[in-house]
Design an enzyme around this catalytic site. Structure first.
Site, PDB file in Angstrom:
ATOM      1  N   ASP A 184       0.873  -1.163   0.000  1.00 47.36           N
ATOM      2  CA  ASP A 184       0.000   0.000   0.000  1.00 47.36           C
ATOM      3  C   ASP A 184       0.924   1.232   0.000  1.00 47.36           C
ATOM      4  O   ASP A 184       2.076   1.132   0.426  1.00 47.36           O
ATOM      5  CB  ASP A 184      -0.839  -0.043   1.278  1.00 47.36           C
ATOM      6  CG  ASP A 184      -1.500   1.271   1.584  1.00 47.36           C
ATOM      7  OD1 ASP A 184      -2.213   1.784   0.709  1.00 47.36           O
ATOM      8  OD2 ASP A 184      -1.312   1.790   2.704  1.00 47.36           O
TER       9      ASP A 184
ATOM     10  N   ASP B 119      -0.096   5.108   0.735  1.00 45.46           N
ATOM     11  CA  ASP B 119      -0.355   6.107   1.779  1.00 45.46           C
ATOM     12  C   ASP B 119      -0.428   5.472   3.160  1.00 45.46           C
ATOM     13  O   ASP B 119      -1.244   4.588   3.403  1.00 45.46           O
ATOM     14  CB  ASP B 119      -1.668   6.846   1.484  1.00 45.46           C
ATOM     15  CG  ASP B 119      -1.583   7.650   0.197  1.00 45.46           C
ATOM     16  OD1 ASP B 119      -0.784   8.592   0.154  1.00 45.46           O
ATOM     17  OD2 ASP B 119      -2.296   7.315  -0.760  1.00 45.46           O
TER      18      ASP B 119
ATOM     19  N   GLU C  92      -0.630  11.193   4.637  1.00 47.68           N
ATOM     20  CA  GLU C  92      -2.002  11.713   4.776  1.00 47.68           C
ATOM     21  C   GLU C  92      -2.068  13.167   5.238  1.00 47.68           C
ATOM     22  O   GLU C  92      -2.980  13.891   4.834  1.00 47.68           O
ATOM     23  CB  GLU C  92      -2.867  10.810   5.654  1.00 47.68           C
ATOM     24  CG  GLU C  92      -3.268   9.489   4.996  1.00 47.68           C
ATOM     25  CD  GLU C  92      -4.040   9.598   3.668  1.00 47.68           C
ATOM     26  OE1 GLU C  92      -4.427  10.727   3.274  1.00 47.68           O
ATOM     27  OE2 GLU C  92      -4.221   8.550   3.022  1.00 47.68           O
TER      28      GLU C  92
ATOM     29  N   GLY D  29      -9.595  10.028  -3.036  1.00 49.53           N
ATOM     30  CA  GLY D  29      -9.819  11.458  -2.830  1.00 49.53           C
ATOM     31  C   GLY D  29     -11.153  11.960  -3.377  1.00 49.53           C
ATOM     32  O   GLY D  29     -11.862  12.721  -2.715  1.00 49.53           O
TER      33      GLY D  29
ATOM     34  N   ARG E 161     -13.841  10.630  -1.310  1.00 47.97           N
ATOM     35  CA  ARG E 161     -13.830  11.317  -0.017  1.00 47.97           C
ATOM     36  C   ARG E 161     -14.540  12.671  -0.138  1.00 47.97           C
ATOM     37  O   ARG E 161     -15.312  13.055   0.729  1.00 47.97           O
ATOM     38  CB  ARG E 161     -12.370  11.503   0.429  1.00 47.97           C
ATOM     39  CG  ARG E 161     -12.197  11.977   1.862  1.00 47.97           C
ATOM     40  CD  ARG E 161     -10.762  11.756   2.292  1.00 47.97           C
ATOM     41  NE  ARG E 161     -10.405  10.358   2.155  1.00 47.97           N
ATOM     42  CZ  ARG E 161      -9.214   9.924   1.708  1.00 47.97           C
ATOM     43  NH1 ARG E 161      -8.256  10.775   1.415  1.00 47.97           N
ATOM     44  NH2 ARG E 161      -8.988   8.634   1.597  1.00 47.97           N
TER      45      ARG E 161
ATOM     46  N   HIS F  77     -10.400  17.878  -7.405  1.00 45.64           N
ATOM     47  CA  HIS F  77      -9.503  16.757  -7.106  1.00 45.64           C
ATOM     48  C   HIS F  77      -8.251  16.788  -7.978  1.00 45.64           C
ATOM     49  O   HIS F  77      -7.147  16.512  -7.501  1.00 45.64           O
ATOM     50  CB  HIS F  77     -10.228  15.410  -7.228  1.00 45.64           C
ATOM     51  CG  HIS F  77      -9.362  14.270  -6.807  1.00 45.64           C
ATOM     52  ND1 HIS F  77      -8.757  13.433  -7.708  1.00 45.64           N
ATOM     53  CD2 HIS F  77      -8.929  13.874  -5.579  1.00 45.64           C
ATOM     54  CE1 HIS F  77      -8.008  12.560  -7.047  1.00 45.64           C
ATOM     55  NE2 HIS F  77      -8.093  12.801  -5.761  1.00 45.64           N
TER      56      HIS F  77
ATOM     57  N   LYS G 212      -6.041  19.347  -6.516  1.00 42.98           N
ATOM     58  CA  LYS G 212      -5.468  18.810  -5.269  1.00 42.98           C
ATOM     59  C   LYS G 212      -4.298  17.880  -5.597  1.00 42.98           C
ATOM     60  O   LYS G 212      -3.269  17.897  -4.920  1.00 42.98           O
ATOM     61  CB  LYS G 212      -6.567  18.084  -4.467  1.00 42.98           C
ATOM     62  CG  LYS G 212      -6.083  17.392  -3.210  1.00 42.98           C
ATOM     63  CD  LYS G 212      -5.919  15.907  -3.449  1.00 42.98           C
ATOM     64  CE  LYS G 212      -5.115  15.210  -2.387  1.00 42.98           C
ATOM     65  NZ  LYS G 212      -4.906  13.788  -2.704  1.00 42.98           N
TER      66      LYS G 212
ATOM     67  N   THR H 162      -4.576   5.686  -4.108  1.00 40.55           N
ATOM     68  CA  THR H 162      -4.264   7.026  -4.610  1.00 40.55           C
ATOM     69  C   THR H 162      -4.041   7.000  -6.121  1.00 40.55           C
ATOM     70  O   THR H 162      -3.865   5.944  -6.722  1.00 40.55           O
ATOM     71  CB  THR H 162      -3.047   7.624  -3.865  1.00 40.55           C
ATOM     72  OG1 THR H 162      -3.132   9.044  -3.901  1.00 40.55           O
ATOM     73  CG2 THR H 162      -1.741   7.189  -4.485  1.00 40.55           C
TER      74      THR H 162
ATOM     75  N   ASN I 194       0.512  10.529  -8.143  1.00 38.37           N
ATOM     76  CA  ASN I 194       1.067  10.582  -6.782  1.00 38.37           C
ATOM     77  C   ASN I 194       2.101   9.481  -6.548  1.00 38.37           C
ATOM     78  O   ASN I 194       3.052   9.668  -5.796  1.00 38.37           O
ATOM     79  CB  ASN I 194      -0.054  10.483  -5.744  1.00 38.37           C
ATOM     80  CG  ASN I 194      -1.031  11.646  -5.834  1.00 38.37           C
ATOM     81  OD1 ASN I 194      -0.742  12.646  -6.481  1.00 38.37           O
ATOM     82  ND2 ASN I 194      -2.167  11.525  -5.191  1.00 38.37           N
TER      83      ASN I 194
ATOM     84  N   ASP J 295      -1.492  -0.334   6.237  1.00 40.94           N
ATOM     85  CA  ASP J 295      -1.498   0.428   7.497  1.00 40.94           C
ATOM     86  C   ASP J 295      -2.910   0.608   8.052  1.00 40.94           C
ATOM     87  O   ASP J 295      -3.055   1.142   9.146  1.00 40.94           O
ATOM     88  CB  ASP J 295      -0.895   1.829   7.289  1.00 40.94           C
ATOM     89  CG  ASP J 295      -1.802   2.707   6.443  1.00 40.94           C
ATOM     90  OD1 ASP J 295      -2.143   2.297   5.319  1.00 40.94           O
ATOM     91  OD2 ASP J 295      -2.200   3.784   6.925  1.00 40.94           O
TER      92      ASP J 295
HETATM   93  C1  XBP Z   1      -5.129   6.268   0.670  1.00 38.23           C
HETATM   94  C2  XBP Z   1      -6.265   7.015   0.143  1.00 38.23           C
HETATM   95  C3  XBP Z   1      -6.082   8.083  -0.855  1.00 38.23           C
HETATM   96  C4  XBP Z   1      -5.410   9.347  -0.361  1.00 38.23           C
HETATM   97  C5  XBP Z   1      -5.697  10.500  -1.281  1.00 38.23           C
HETATM   98  O1  XBP Z   1      -4.731   5.300  -0.271  1.00 38.23           O
HETATM   99  O2  XBP Z   1      -7.391   6.722   0.481  1.00 38.23           O
HETATM  100  O3  XBP Z   1      -7.357   8.409  -1.319  1.00 38.23           O
HETATM  101  O4  XBP Z   1      -5.905   9.704   0.913  1.00 38.23           O
HETATM  102  O5  XBP Z   1      -5.274  10.257  -2.566  1.00 38.23           O
HETATM  103  P1  XBP Z   1      -3.726   4.027   0.045  1.00 38.23           P
HETATM  104  P2  XBP Z   1      -6.169  10.636  -3.844  1.00 38.23           P
HETATM  105  O6  XBP Z   1      -3.510   3.938   1.527  1.00 38.23           O
HETATM  106  O7  XBP Z   1      -4.471   2.862  -0.529  1.00 38.23           O
HETATM  107  O8  XBP Z   1      -2.454   4.295  -0.725  1.00 38.23           O
HETATM  108  O9  XBP Z   1      -6.725  12.010  -3.610  1.00 38.23           O
HETATM  109  O10 XBP Z   1      -5.222  10.580  -5.026  1.00 38.23           O
HETATM  110  O11 XBP Z   1      -7.250   9.587  -3.924  1.00 38.23           O
HETATM  111 MG    MG Z   2      -2.843   3.173   3.448  1.00 36.97          MG
END
Ligand code: XBP
Ligand code: MG
Length: 232
Positions: free
Chosen positions: A8, A10, A17, A51, A54, A77, A80, A119, A123, A178
């Site tokens: 993963d 993020d 985050e 995102g 969200r 988005h 962002k 994500t 990114n 995580d």
């Molecule tokens: C984490 C997420 C992502 C990021 C934001 O993804 O939920 O949506 O918070 O990124 P992971 P985007 O832990 O699976 O890597 O705005 O590009 O969606």
């Molecule tokens: Mg994650």
């Protein structure tokens, strides 16, 4: 034997985050929106992976008159993502401890390295270039990113896509996550999961994980990988 590790992004490879949150808030401010996501708000909002998803979940809680049309959400988005990319390129985050070593160790053991993230692909690219100094496809053999699947984590689609591209069955791979939603996604795809909680996910329910550790810093990865193989 384990033939691939699937990461993963993020929260697992890097604590991104807070940078995502800052990028969302900067974008809202640039558009004169009086939206601002505090840490507490964001902890709840993170339960929705992705995102754009969200933003939509956030809007659903606003009075109808305050909601933006879908085209504006998509544009916000995209902006962002650009802001987030600039922040990462400027060095906002580094890799979490142990990540680089684990990947080096896995490479020495001839394992493939994959990414399954919610994500967006830009990114992934900026993080790889900033943290490894190389394009993402030279760090990862396989990359499955959020914009390639309809349903985000906890749906297993993203892990299934990564497994498909690896050409391996789930029992020959291990996922590194995580979060609770990440764990659910990987488990639903049939994978064993190693959890390293991040700042936003500490205290979540990690029932079903094969192994849980505060970080990926381990001197005995070969032993741990072997032990986990026996446990699922
Ligand atoms: C984490 C997420 C992502 C990021 C934001 O993804 O939920 O949506 O918070 O990124 P992971 P985007 O832990 O699976 O890597 O705005 O590009 O969606
Ligand atoms: Mg994650």
């Amino acid at each position: 034997t384990i033939k691939a590790l699937i990461f993963d992004l993020d929260g697992t490879l890097a604590e991104t985050e807070e940078t995502h949150r800052a990028a969302f808030n900067a974008t809202f401010a640039a558009h004169g929106l009086d939206w601002h996501w505090s840490r507490d708000d964001y902890a709840v909002l993170l339960k929705t992976g992705g995102g754009k998803e969200r933003l939509r979940a956030f809007q659903a809680g606003l009075p109808e008159a305050a909601r933006l049309p879908e085209a504006d959400i998509v544009r916000l988005h995209a902006e962002k993502t650009e802001t987030f990319g600039r922040m990462i390129a400027e060095g906002a985050v580094g890799l979490r401890p142990g990540v680089e070593d684990l990947i080096l160790h896995a490479r020495e053991a001839d394992m493939a390295i994959a990414m399954a993230t919610t994500t967006s692909r830009p990114n992934v690219e900026v993080l790889a270039r900033t943290c490894w100094g190389k394009p993402a496809d030279r760090v990862f053999d396989v990359i499955a990113s959020g914009d390639e699947v309809e349903r985000k984590k906890p749906d297993p689609a993203i892990y299934r896509l990564a497994l498909d591209r690896l050409g391996l069955p789930p029992r020959e791979c291990l996922a590194f996550e995580d979060s609770h939603i990440g764990l659910q996604s990987a488990r639903a795809a049939g994978l064993g999961v190693v959890i390293t909680p991040s700042t936003y996910t500490e205290g979540e329910d990690f029932t079903g994980a094969a192994h849980c550790a505060p970080t990926l810093e381990q001197r005995n990865w070969p032993l741990i990988l072997k032990a986990m193989l026996l446990s699922y």
